[in-house]
Design an enzyme around this catalytic site. Structure first.
Site, PDB file in Angstrom:
ATOM      1  CB  CYS A   1       4.321  -0.581   1.897  1.00 59.53           C
ATOM      2  SG  CYS A   1       3.263  -1.678   2.860  1.00 59.53           S
TER       3      CYS A   1
ATOM      4  CG  ASP B   1       4.595  18.068 -35.067  1.00 60.22           C
ATOM      5  OD1 ASP B   1       4.911  19.184 -35.507  1.00 60.22           O
ATOM      6  OD2 ASP B   1       5.097  16.996 -35.461  1.00 60.22           O
TER       7      ASP B   1
ATOM      8  CB  CYS C   1      -0.901   0.013   1.228  1.00 61.09           C
ATOM      9  SG  CYS C   1       0.039  -0.005   2.777  1.00 61.09           S
TER      10      CYS C   1
END
Length: 719
Positions: free
Chosen positions: A36, A439, A33
């Site tokens: 941790c 672009d 988690c």
């Protein structure tokens, strides 16, 4: 020096020296988690000279950068073991195995907990329903429940107990501490009640709590395995072995990781290139799709630079290694993909902060509950039961899963759609985008010249040009050769750099090249051109232009429908950009922009409170991609552009852009929903537990249900 890491391997051997600092990647176990992650990264940053410590929750890969001796790697690995997170050097080919082993351990523990839960519940239900049950029968059932539950808790609870003990030995706490405390107290109190012949025992709550916690942890492990699939599959593209030619001329197979710069290798037909290298003997063609996105084979001849992951399609090549495997281009791309996952978002940072507050707040609430009930005159047993229920019901698994569960599911779905997500944070920023800047060359267009006047060229002239063009790698020659397809080539072709190709065909001198090289007056039009001259005949003009991608118009319209007005930011000349914009129906475009001017255009939009999605591919787009609110690049783009972008679109499908935006917006909604579910759950659960309305068993069911609810809500994205 003795090996000190979890696998018995000296981690110093895996330290990479680069640009005056040391780098190392570790595979960390026991990470579940956000809490941790915080503890691991904080422990590593406590070392002097550590400038970078980032743990990837999905793959368990910890990237470290520090200045100082390489031997410090041993201290770091030793420290990780001390705080409850054993680590071993990260090797891409073993990463999946480690994940599989962890899943197997969790599955076995889960099966044992499920068996115990089912059997203990049978006796518990009998006790609850047995109004006429004698005290002796009830005590017998409690003892049988204890005989089943206590060994099961000792076995299935190991993932939590070992993590909690390691943290406590290091004078720290993690989220497994209150979980272990709750399970231990529930079992201890139940055993005391059983010995005393009491009416209630909570073995069922203890094993059920572990069962549901293990389900959540296993699901989390599966989700993380899916999220790391992209990087692992890239890593798997690297060859495991290499054929090294020794100083005695003997060929020997060696692990690819043992190849060093300067080693001479043999790349047989059909083999992958194990490391970046330079061709020193032989000619062939290579499949470079993985490395560059180029679908056509590339030539390999002495002096050519080739990269790991390419596949030799032709004759054997003798090459000289120019880099170790860990320093190869493919390894670098793999690290870039993983690096994206390591950039944590605002939502994850919020969850991190909440997780850090969790342990002291929960322990304080539990202590206050215990003391409060005693103060108001309740029995110690009642006070302890309410404190246990509070510890169980406030388990923060749902909060810890709220963001990563959504992000890994979204990343997995996009990966299946051919989009690499380089950070969970990018999903959030993409969901906020309200303007799209494209672009032109290489993004909206193919970026490769195409012959546009084929209908004015006779078949005989076109075939003569193809006989010459097939021998050259010049882009205009490739355009002719690609259109002509595979076929014969002229004998004795000579190529003049900057000029053209020349050969004798059917007794005639045939030349294909630029107007100046052939002494012809150019047309002066703003298109690329070459000329073909056969003997004394009049030269024939071949005109080329870039072409729009097939799905460009569809993608632009779809993006605008999603509320992102599209514009073109191009470095090309105004006439070409204007024609392209007209074809696409875009009114907003800017031409002739240098990289700094593209950034200025983005800054102007930012000043107008717009969140710009930039899509580009070229080297000149990289600064704009990096400075945009969020950015995308194509797989065929320059490496630096892919590195700068937040998303990389495989197979160069522009239609993937609107699809990615839609998924990003859905992911944002799922995260907010999960936060709402977690907050609402705790607002209801904490008062109920504090004031004694929840037993430990009900608390276990409620906590488990909240975790599953969050996970299932995240999995809705996979559809």
């Amino acid at each position: 020096m003795a090996a000190i890491d979890a696998s018995g391997i000296d981690p110093e051997a895996f330290v990479r020296a680069r640009d005056g600092h040391q780098e190392m990647d570790l595979l960390v176990s026991g990470v579940h988690c956000a809490g941790c992650i915080s503890r691991v990264e904080t422990a590593m940053r406590d070392f002097d000279g550590v400038s970078h410590a980032r743990l990837n929750l999905s793959t368990g890969r910890l990237s470290l950068v520090w200045s100082g001796p390489a031997a410090r790697a041993r201290d770091m690995v030793r420290k990780l073991g001390e705080i409850g997170y054993p680590a071993t050097p990260f090797e891409p080919e073993t990463g999946a195995d480690a994940t599989t082993q962890e899943e197997r351990r969790l599955l076995i523990a889960m099966a044992v907990a499920a068996f115990a839960t089912a059997n203990v519940m049978l006796f518990s239900v009998s006790v609850w329903a047995g109004t006429d049950m004698s005290a002796q029968t009830r005590d017998l059932f409690h003892w049988i429940s204890a005989l089943i539950a206590l060994p099961a808790v000792a076995f299935s609870g190991r993932p939590f107990f070992s993590s909690a003990l390691a943290a406590l030995r290091n004078r720290q706490v993690n989220m497994d501490v209150p979980i272990s405390l709750a399970v231990t107290l529930a079992c201890g109190l139940s055993l005391y009640e059983t010995i005393q012949g009491g009416e209630e025992a909570y073995f069922d709550a203890a094993v059920m709590l572990l069962f549901f916690l293990l389900i959540g942890r296993w699901l989390n492990s599966r989700l993380r395995a899916k999220a790391g699939a992209a990087a692992r599959q890239l890593a798997a593209m690297q060859a495991a072995t290499a054929s090294r030619i020794g100083v005695d001329g003997q060929l020997k197979a060696v692990p690819a990781r043992d190849v060093r710069p300067g080693d001479v290798l043999l790349i047989a037909a059909g083999e992958k290139v194990p490391v970046d290298a330079e061709v020193i003997e032989g000619t062939s063609h290579l499949d470079a799709a993985l490395v560059t996105g180029e679908t056509r084979p590339v030539d390999a001849a002495p002096g050519a630079e080739i990269f790991s992951g390419m596949v030799n399609l032709g004759a054997a090549l003798k090459v000289r290694a120019t880099a170790r495997r860990d320093d190869s281009l493919l390894a670098e791309i793999t690290r870039l993909v993983e690096a994206g996952e390591q950039n944590r978002s605002r939502y994850v940072k919020l969850a991190d902060h909440a997780a850090r507050l969790y342990v002291p707040i929960v322990h304080t609430l539990a202590a206050l509950t215990l003391v409060g009930w005693i103060v108001v005159g309740a029995e110690p047993r009642t006070a302890i039961l309410n404190a246990i229920a509070l510890l169980i019901i406030t388990c923060p698994c749902a909060l810890a899963l709220a963001v990563p569960a959504v992000q890994v599911v979204a990343c997995g779905r996009l990966y299946r759609s051919g989009v690499l997500v380089k950070s969970g944070d990018a999903l959030e920023r993409l969901a906020e985008a309200d303007l799209a800047a494209f672009d032109k060359t290489g993004t909206l267009t193919i970026g490769k010249p195409q012959l546009v006047n084929r209908d004015t060229i006779t078949d005989a002239d076109f075939e003569r040009a193809a006989l010459l063009a097939r021998t050259s790698r010049h882009p205009l020659s490739r355009a002719i050769a690609d259109l002509a397809g595979m076929g014969a080539v002229a004998d004795g072709v000579t190529e003049t750099p900057g000029g053209g190709l020349e050969a004798v065909i059917d007794g005639q001198r045939v030349r294909l090249g630029s107007a100046s090289w052939m002494g012809i007056e150019a047309t002066g039009e703003a298109v690329s051109e070459v000329w073909l001259q056969s003997g004394d005949r009049a030269p024939v003009r071949f005109a080329f232009a870039d072409q729009l991608r097939n799905d460009a118009a569809e993608a632009v319209r779809a993006v605008e429908k999603l509320g992102l007005p599209a514009r073109i930011l191009s470095g090309d000349h105004a006439e070409a950009v204007a024609g392209m914009a007209q074809t696409l129906g875009m009114d907003n475009w800017q031409a002739g922009l240098k990289p700094a001017e593209k950034i200025a255009a983005l800054e102007t939009a930012r000043g107008e409170h717009r969140h710009v999605l930039m899509i580009g591919d070229g080297l000149n787009d990289a600064p704009a991609l990096a400075s945009a609110h969020v950015s995308m690049s194509l797989a065929s783009a320059a490496d630096i552009s892919k590195a700068a972008a937040d998303f990389v679109i495989q197979r160069d499908r522009l239609s993937a852009i609107p699809e990615t935006i839609i998924i990003a917006r859905k992911a944002k909604r799922r995260v907010l929903e999960n936060f709402g579910l977690s907050v609402a759950y705790n607002m209801i659960a904490v008062p109920l537990a504090t004031f004694g309305f929840v037993t430990p068993l009900v608390a276990a069911i409620a906590m488990s249900a909240s975790s599953l609810l969050v996970t299932l809500n995240a999995l809705r994205l996979a559809r």
